[in-house]
Design a protein around this motif. Structure first.
Motif, PDB file in Angstrom:
ATOM      1  N   ILE A 244      -7.355  -3.114  -2.836  1.00  0.00           N
ATOM      2  CA  ILE A 244      -7.409  -2.002  -1.888  1.00  0.00           C
ATOM      3  C   ILE A 244      -7.166  -0.673  -2.603  1.00  0.00           C
ATOM      4  CG2 ILE A 244      -6.219  -0.937   0.078  1.00  0.00           C
ATOM      5  CD1 ILE A 244      -5.729  -3.785   1.140  1.00  0.00           C
TER       6      ILE A 244
ATOM      7  N   LEU B  23      -9.209   2.699  -2.635  1.00  0.00           N
ATOM      8  CA  LEU B  23      -8.672   3.717  -1.740  1.00  0.00           C
ATOM      9  C   LEU B  23      -8.237   4.982  -2.469  1.00  0.00           C
ATOM     10  CD1 LEU B  23      -7.691   4.691   1.012  1.00  0.00           C
ATOM     11  CD2 LEU B  23      -5.604   3.337   0.691  1.00  0.00           C
TER      12      LEU B  23
ATOM     13  N   SER C 230      -9.706  -5.779   6.057  1.00  0.00           N
ATOM     14  CA  SER C 230     -10.498  -4.563   6.232  1.00  0.00           C
ATOM     15  C   SER C 230      -9.557  -3.369   6.283  1.00  0.00           C
ATOM     16  CB  SER C 230     -11.327  -4.630   7.519  1.00  0.00           C
ATOM     17  OG  SER C 230     -12.220  -5.729   7.477  1.00  0.00           O
ATOM     18  N   THR C 231      -9.925  -2.276   5.638  1.00  0.00           N
ATOM     19  CA  THR C 231      -9.075  -1.082   5.623  1.00  0.00           C
ATOM     20  C   THR C 231      -9.928   0.149   5.890  1.00  0.00           C
ATOM     21  OG1 THR C 231      -9.326  -0.920   3.218  1.00  0.00           O
ATOM     22  CG2 THR C 231      -7.352  -2.011   4.049  1.00  0.00           C
TER      23      THR C 231
ATOM     24  N   GLY D 103      -5.481  -1.000   8.761  1.00  0.00           N
ATOM     25  CA  GLY D 103      -6.050  -2.216   8.214  1.00  0.00           C
ATOM     26  C   GLY D 103      -5.950  -3.368   9.189  1.00  0.00           C
TER      27      GLY D 103
ATOM     28  N   PHE E  10     -12.272  -6.656   1.907  1.00  0.00           N
ATOM     29  CA  PHE E  10     -11.842  -7.458   0.763  1.00  0.00           C
ATOM     30  C   PHE E  10     -11.700  -8.913   1.196  1.00  0.00           C
ATOM     31  CE2 PHE E  10     -10.337  -3.160   0.588  1.00  0.00           C
ATOM     32  CZ  PHE E  10     -10.722  -2.744  -0.680  1.00  0.00           C
TER      33      PHE E  10
ATOM     34  N   ALA F 253       0.833  -1.207   0.000  1.00  0.00           N
ATOM     35  CA  ALA F 253       0.000   0.000   0.000  1.00  0.00           C
ATOM     36  C   ALA F 253       0.865   1.253   0.000  1.00  0.00           C
ATOM     37  CB  ALA F 253      -0.939  -0.003   1.206  1.00  0.00           C
TER      38      ALA F 253
END
Length: 507
Positions: A234, A238, A199-200, A187, A216, A144
């Motif tokens: 993500i 995002l 989860s984020t 996350g 996700f 990320a």
């Protein structure tokens, strides 16, 4: 080189890609920053121009004047005596340099209008004792960080700094204070029966308010590369939410406090919030002019301005097109001279050149953008459109669809969908063209051209009354629309077929 250094009034923090002057972030482009790191890494000797070109533009063939431009940019920030020219040999960093203890480096003050927006990705929590999930969680956070670092307009705090909070009960506002960030990404990873759930959250660091959350689920057996699959999922969600949050933040600022990146995000917001209308395009281009006036070395701003101006010419979103094509071409050339190693700059400039009729050099730039970043959705869509314009309709349509699929929440999907529909209609796929036109109209209700496309597709299918209604909607949304403009945006044959309906609507 990753160790922080101090020289004169400056601090260089390579891990954060940050140069400070008197403790505040200094304005410095990506290439100039890379060049500074290269000079400091080899400060004990003279660097040849070939060495510097290879280090700053790896794998690319660039003109030597690009190096001169970046050296000049560095001297403007650091002072004329900072880099010595050794005739016939190259350059050498000329200021005394001392190491800086990163552990005691003070937090960087980052006022909202002083620099790019700052962002930290905290280590993902593992909600299980299952072996191996910690490696997945760390890998996702690292991916990320790497992917967000490509998003223009945002500073990413290094992993070394953000991961220092692992295992500490620290509130998000406290993280914001210590790291000097505006946004935080958190996350968690937990196992499921045959897969994992990630989860984020995107959080406003100052208040702790959650701006966006995503979930996700992936089955381990279905993903050839589970970590990469989740990370890109993500990012697809995002990135647009982060941009949307920043646009909202900028809109709350007082106009006199807006800086280079604020104007850039306002330009994006003009089209995202108002749709592809003449008024929105005028505002976006004006914002970009403000942006590059504040920082003439802002290559991305020049590139975005070139693209929007070229599109304005092609679909007549500017009432007075005289001189706009030359203006767009000059902006594209300026952007490339400033930063021809950025996939975003290459993608925007390449698309602008294709729209201006310079297809061969435009396609070459788009290909370079995709070589540098295969996930550049804009470059894929632009490349597909260029293939379609060159007569390769099937290949072009496929590549445009791919670009839209890898960025499923992109603010440009309304425009892209309309463009895809135009090529589908040319390929005699009227049903698919109609579907894309209707989807584009839902995504951007103020954009008139999808309704023109609907009219053309419906007429081709024999639905004259519905076609007439769709054309009437287009003319309501854009009262200044002319049949000649329909020919420019959709092709002469479409304009000729719609001419009888046009005359009926004017009667």
């Amino acid at each position: 080189m990753q160790e922080p250094l101090r020289f004169d009034r400056f601090e260089l923090r390579p891990a954060e890609r940050l140069l400070l002057v008197d403790g505040a972030p200094a304005p410095l482009g990506a290439r100039a920053f890379d060049l500074l790191v290269c000079l400091l890494a080899h400060r004990d000797r003279v660097l040849s121009k070939d060495e510097m070109l290879a280090a700053v533009w790896p794998g690319l063939v660039v003109e030597e004047n690009n190096l001169s431009v970046q050296v000049s940019a560095l001297r403007k920030v650091l002072g004329a005596q900072s880099i010595a020219t050794v005739p016939g040999r190259g350059y050498r960093f000329a200021l005394p340099v001392a190491p800086l203890d990163e552990g005691v480096a003070a937090p960087v003050p980052r006022p909202a209008a002083a620099s790019k927006t700052t962002l930290a990705v905290l280590p993902f929590q593992v909600l299980s004792s299952e072996p191996g999930l910690q490696f997945l969680a760390d890998g996702l956070a690292e991916d990320a960080i790497a992917l967000l670092a490509r998003v223009p307009g945002f500073w990413l705090i290094s992993r070394a700094s953000s991961f220092a909070f692992r295992g500490h009960a620290v509130s998000v506002p406290e993280v914001a204070r210590q790291l000097g960030v505006r946004y935080v990404v958190e996350g968690s990873v937990r196992p499921q029966a045959d897969g994992v759930r990630v989860s984020t959250q995107l959080i406003d660091a100052a208040t702790g308010h959650v701006l966006w959350s995503g979930r996700f689920d992936r089955r381990r057996a279905e993903a050839a590369d589970l970590q990469e699959d989740i990370a890109r999922g993500i990012m697809a969600e995002l990135e647009p939410e982060l941009t949307r949050a920043e646009i909202a933040h900028v809109r709350r600022q007082r106009p006199e406090n807006q800086d280079v990146w604020a104007h850039y995000h306002q330009a994006i917001g003009s089209l995202a919030m108002q749709g592809w209308s003449r008024e929105a395009m005028q505002e976006a281009r004006a914002r970009l002019r403000h942006s590059v006036a504040l920082d003439p070395s802002f290559g991305l701003g020049h590139a975005q301005y070139a693209l929007l101006t070229a599109l304005s010419v092609n679909i007549n979103l500017q009432p007075d097109a005289a001189g706009l094509a030359a203006d767009a071409l000059a902006a594209a050339q300026r952007a490339l001279a400033l930063d021809d190693g950025s996939p975003e700059v290459l993608g925007y400039a390449g698309c602008a050149l294709c729209d201006l009729g310079q297809r061969e050099p435009g396609v070459a730039l788009l290909q370079r953008a995709l070589d540098l970043d295969p996930s550049n959705a804009q470059a894929h869509v632009a490349m597909g459109a260029s293939l379609g314009l060159g007569g390769q309709l099937a290949a072009g349509i496929e590549q445009m669809r791919f670009g839209m699929q890898i960025s499923p929440r992109d603010r440009r999907l309304g425009f892209w969908g309309w463009a895809l529909g135009v090529f589908l209609l040319r390929a005699e796929r009227a049903g698919e063209a109609l579907a894309e036109a209707r989807t584009a109209a839902r995504r951007d209700p103020r954009f008139h051209l999808p309704h023109v496309l609907q009219a053309a597709a419906l007429l081709q299918q024999g639905h004259g009354a519905e076609a007439s209604a769709a054309l009437a909607t287009a003319r309501q949304l854009c009262p200044a629309l002319t049949l000649k403009e329909v020919g420019l945006s959709h092709g002469r044959s479409v304009a000729e077929r719609l001419a009888p309906l046009w005359a009926e609507g004017a009667a």
